[in-house]
Scaffold this motif. Structure first.
Motif, PDB file in Angstrom:
ATOM      1  N   GLU A  88       1.659   3.611   2.021  1.00 43.19           N
ATOM      2  CA  GLU A  88       1.079   4.639   2.895  1.00 43.19           C
ATOM      3  C   GLU A  88      -0.440   4.660   2.783  1.00 43.19           C
ATOM      4  N   THR A  89      -0.914   4.646   1.548  1.00 43.29           N
ATOM      5  CA  THR A  89      -2.355   4.735   1.292  1.00 43.29           C
ATOM      6  C   THR A  89      -3.086   3.530   1.863  1.00 43.29           C
ATOM      7  N   VAL A 118      -0.806  11.402   3.357  1.00 47.51           N
ATOM      8  CA  VAL A 118      -1.192  10.788   2.091  1.00 47.51           C
ATOM      9  C   VAL A 118      -1.645  11.879   1.132  1.00 47.51           C
ATOM     10  N   ASP A 119      -0.882  12.056   0.063  1.00 46.44           N
ATOM     11  CA  ASP A 119      -1.275  12.943  -1.037  1.00 46.44           C
ATOM     12  C   ASP A 119      -1.544  12.034  -2.229  1.00 46.44           C
ATOM     13  N   HIS A 127       8.461   4.588  -6.279  1.00 40.86           N
ATOM     14  CA  HIS A 127       7.689   5.683  -5.690  1.00 40.86           C
ATOM     15  C   HIS A 127       6.210   5.297  -5.578  1.00 40.86           C
ATOM     16  N   THR A 128       5.704   4.640  -6.606  1.00 38.77           N
ATOM     17  CA  THR A 128       4.309   4.188  -6.596  1.00 38.77           C
ATOM     18  C   THR A 128       4.080   3.193  -5.461  1.00 38.77           C
ATOM     19  N   GLU A 163       5.740   2.921  -2.673  1.00 36.41           N
ATOM     20  CA  GLU A 163       5.798   3.638  -1.392  1.00 36.41           C
ATOM     21  C   GLU A 163       4.486   4.365  -1.116  1.00 36.41           C
ATOM     22  N   ARG A 164       3.938   5.022  -2.146  1.00 36.41           N
ATOM     23  CA  ARG A 164       2.659   5.723  -1.980  1.00 36.41           C
ATOM     24  C   ARG A 164       1.542   4.728  -1.691  1.00 36.41           C
TER      25      ARG A 164
END
Length: 138
Positions: free
Chosen positions: A117-118, A21-22, A110-111, A113-114
Motif C-alpha cells: 500500500e505504502t 495508509v497508516d 501484514h508488513t 501488505e502495508r
C-alpha cells in the motif's frame, strides 16, 4: 494508538487514490532499528505539523513555553523517494532477517501488505512530483 498518515504538497487526490495508509506500525520495533541499520532516519524524522496543528499545540502550552511557527523546523516537507527508501529497507530485512517479524501472528504478511500500500501511494507521489510529511493524530 495514534495514526500516522502522509500529507502531500501539493494535495493531489490521485496520489492517495483509494488507498488508506497508516504508517504508525513503522514507528514501533523492529522498524526504527531497521531504518537506522540501513542508514536511514527513523519514521519520526518525517513528522511535521501544519501551522494550524502547531498553533493548537502551542495554545495548550504554558505561555512562557510558546513560540512562533517555523515551517522549516515544525512542518518540513520531504521527497517521496525518502519513504520509498524506508520501504526498501523493510523489504531487505524481510528477506535477510525474517526473525525480526515474529512479534505477532502473520507479522511478516501484514508488513508486506502495508508495504504494498505504502509503495503504491509513494510511487504515485513521485510520478506527480509532490512532497510529503507525516501527520499524527491520537
Amino acid at each position: 494508538m495514534p495514526e500516522y498518515w502522509p500529507v502531500f504538497d501539493p494535495d493531489v487526490p490521485a496520489v492517495m487514490g483509494e488507498d488508506y495508509v497508516d504508517l504508525a506500525m513503522f514507528d514501533a520495533p523492529p522498524f526504527p532499528d531497521i531504518f537506522i541499520d540501513a542508514g536511514q532516519a527513523p519514521l519520526e524524522a518525517y513528522i511535521g505539523l501544519s501551522e494550524a496543528e502547531f498553533n493548537d499545540i502551542n495554545q495548550a502550552m504554558p505561555e512562557h513555553m510558546r513560540r512562533p511557527y517555523n515551517p522549516e523546523r515544525d512542518g518540513p516537507w520531504f521527497p517521496p523517494e525518502a519513504m520509498l527508501a524506508l520501504c526498501a529497507a523493510i523489504r531487505t530485512a524481510l528477506l535477510e532477517q525474517p526473525e525480526l517479524f515474529t512479534g505477532w501472528p502473520d507479522m511478516a504478511q501484514h508488513t508486506e501488505e502495508r508495504l504494498d500500500e505504502t509503495e503504491r501511494v509513494f510511487k504515485r507521489a513521485v510520478e506527480h512530483g509532490v512532497a510529503f510529511r507525516i501527520s499524527v493524530s491520537t
